[in-house]
Design a protein around this motif. Sequence first.
Motif, PDB file in Angstrom:
ATOM      1  N   CYS A   1      -4.347  -3.533  -6.064  1.00 49.66           N
ATOM      2  CA  CYS A   1      -3.310  -4.492  -5.657  1.00 49.66           C
ATOM      3  C   CYS A   1      -3.660  -5.842  -6.294  1.00 49.66           C
ATOM      4  O   CYS A   1      -4.792  -6.033  -6.764  1.00 49.66           O
ATOM      5  CB  CYS A   1      -3.239  -4.610  -4.134  1.00 49.66           C
TER       6      CYS A   1
ATOM      7  N   THR B   1      -0.505  -2.629  -8.111  1.00 48.90           N
ATOM      8  CA  THR B   1       0.424  -3.272  -9.043  1.00 48.90           C
ATOM      9  C   THR B   1      -0.262  -3.649 -10.353  1.00 48.90           C
ATOM     10  O   THR B   1       0.410  -4.017 -11.303  1.00 48.90           O
ATOM     11  CB  THR B   1       0.993  -4.564  -8.412  1.00 48.90           C
TER      12      THR B   1
ATOM     13  N   ALA C   1      -3.009  -0.679  -0.110  1.00 53.60           N
ATOM     14  CA  ALA C   1      -1.805  -1.411  -0.524  1.00 53.60           C
ATOM     15  C   ALA C   1      -1.271  -0.819  -1.830  1.00 53.60           C
ATOM     16  O   ALA C   1      -2.009  -0.134  -2.551  1.00 53.60           O
ATOM     17  CB  ALA C   1      -2.139  -2.889  -0.724  1.00 53.60           C
ATOM     18  N   ARG C   2      -0.022  -1.117  -2.108  1.00 52.89           N
ATOM     19  CA  ARG C   2       0.565  -0.647  -3.363  1.00 52.89           C
ATOM     20  C   ARG C   2      -0.224  -1.236  -4.542  1.00 52.89           C
ATOM     21  O   ARG C   2      -0.484  -2.439  -4.572  1.00 52.89           O
ATOM     22  CB  ARG C   2       2.027  -1.096  -3.425  1.00 52.89           C
TER      23      ARG C   2
ATOM     24  N   LEU D   1      -1.871   3.740  -5.331  1.00 53.83           N
ATOM     25  CA  LEU D   1      -2.437   2.896  -4.278  1.00 53.83           C
ATOM     26  C   LEU D   1      -3.770   2.292  -4.684  1.00 53.83           C
ATOM     27  O   LEU D   1      -4.591   2.950  -5.333  1.00 53.83           O
ATOM     28  CB  LEU D   1      -2.631   3.710  -2.993  1.00 53.83           C
ATOM     29  N   CYS D   2      -3.971   1.071  -4.237  1.00 51.37           N
ATOM     30  CA  CYS D   2      -5.267   0.397  -4.355  1.00 51.37           C
ATOM     31  C   CYS D   2      -6.213   1.053  -3.346  1.00 51.37           C
ATOM     32  O   CYS D   2      -5.768   1.684  -2.379  1.00 51.37           O
ATOM     33  CB  CYS D   2      -5.069  -1.082  -4.030  1.00 51.37           C
TER      34      CYS D   2
ATOM     35  N   GLU E   1       4.339   5.372  -5.711  1.00 48.62           N
ATOM     36  CA  GLU E   1       3.443   4.246  -5.953  1.00 48.62           C
ATOM     37  C   GLU E   1       1.985   4.704  -5.980  1.00 48.62           C
ATOM     38  O   GLU E   1       1.558   5.519  -5.154  1.00 48.62           O
ATOM     39  CB  GLU E   1       3.659   3.162  -4.898  1.00 48.62           C
TER      40      GLU E   1
ATOM     41  N   GLN F   1       8.919   5.254  -8.618  1.00 53.06           N
ATOM     42  CA  GLN F   1       8.986   5.249  -7.152  1.00 53.06           C
ATOM     43  C   GLN F   1       7.718   5.735  -6.472  1.00 53.06           C
ATOM     44  O   GLN F   1       7.403   5.320  -5.370  1.00 53.06           O
ATOM     45  CB  GLN F   1      10.136   6.139  -6.706  1.00 53.06           C
TER      46      GLN F   1
ATOM     47  N   CYS G   1       0.809   6.497 -12.181  1.00 50.70           N
ATOM     48  CA  CYS G   1       1.899   6.500 -11.185  1.00 50.70           C
ATOM     49  C   CYS G   1       2.923   7.591 -11.498  1.00 50.70           C
ATOM     50  O   CYS G   1       3.936   7.694 -10.804  1.00 50.70           O
ATOM     51  CB  CYS G   1       2.559   5.129 -11.091  1.00 50.70           C
TER      52      CYS G   1
END
Length: 228
Positions: free
Chosen positions: A190, A153, A150-151, A145-146, A143, A141, A13
């Motif tokens: 995600c 995480t 989606a973001r 991505l999956c 991000e 900030q 990231c």
Amino acid sequence: MPELVFFSGTMDCGKSTLALQIEHNRSARGLQGMIFTRDDRAGAGKLSSRLGLVTDAVEAAEGFDFYAYLVGHLSKGGRCDYVIADEAQFLAPEQIDQLARVVDDLELDVFAFGITTDFRSKLFPGSQRLVELADRVEVLQVEALCWCGARATHNARTVGGEMVVEGAQVVVGDVNAGDEVGEVGYEVLCRRHHRRRMTAATARAAALSPDVLPVPAEEFSDRPTVRS
Ligand SMILES: Nc1ncnc2c1ncn2[C@@H]1O[C@H](COP(=O)(O)OP(=O)(O)O)[C@@H](O)[C@H]1O
Ligand SMILES: Cc1cn([C@H]2C[C@H](O)[C@@H](COP(=O)(O)O)O2)c(=O)[nH]c1=O
């Protein structure tokens, strides 16, 4: 007031890039930082970013004492205006305590960078201690991505493209690897797809599977009607 800041996010990231930018901006203003890392993919004593930038760093191996090292450096007349510690998830909790002491007793800013959780979504001990001690935790900030958009995480470890949940907590590696049979890699996902252990490769395989291709109508003819 000097601070202990934990810059955190998934793999890939931009944490190391930000570390290098902070270093660049401060050294451009005549400040002198001390850069530490541990087990960077580029090798011992390197802090590297996937954008291609790399700088020399002090390797903070197991048992390394940050506070003693910096006191030694300063007492020999060396200069240090701030501290950067990359791959901080690999540090032992005692080493994070030493970094907090550097902030409080040596009055230096310490910027630590690392992933929070491992491939099983469990906290790394070093990251846990950082969350406990940091003045600020900053989530990056940009991000990652999956594969679903989606973001991302969570960090998944893959072998041959499939997510694994067994193994040592620390295995140095990279994203965009692990597609070959037996090869270890990582992929950011995600939470939903981490929970379902669905990587880009397994999602692709599922999409190509005959089970999910459109089924001719006659194959449904002997199935009971579903009432709504
Ligand atoms: N070819 C590229 N062009 C632009 N940006 C890139 C490229 N390759 C990597 N990046 C950026 O670099 C980020 C990874 O940076 P890095 O500092 O190595 O991450 P981290 O330390 O968090 O694992 C990616 O999320 C992406 O934004
Ligand atoms: C999830 C996870 C990661 N690692 C390793 C893999 C990489 O060498 C680093 C993370 O580096 P990045 O600059 O943030 O991409 O951590 C690990 O050892 N164990 C894990 O569970």
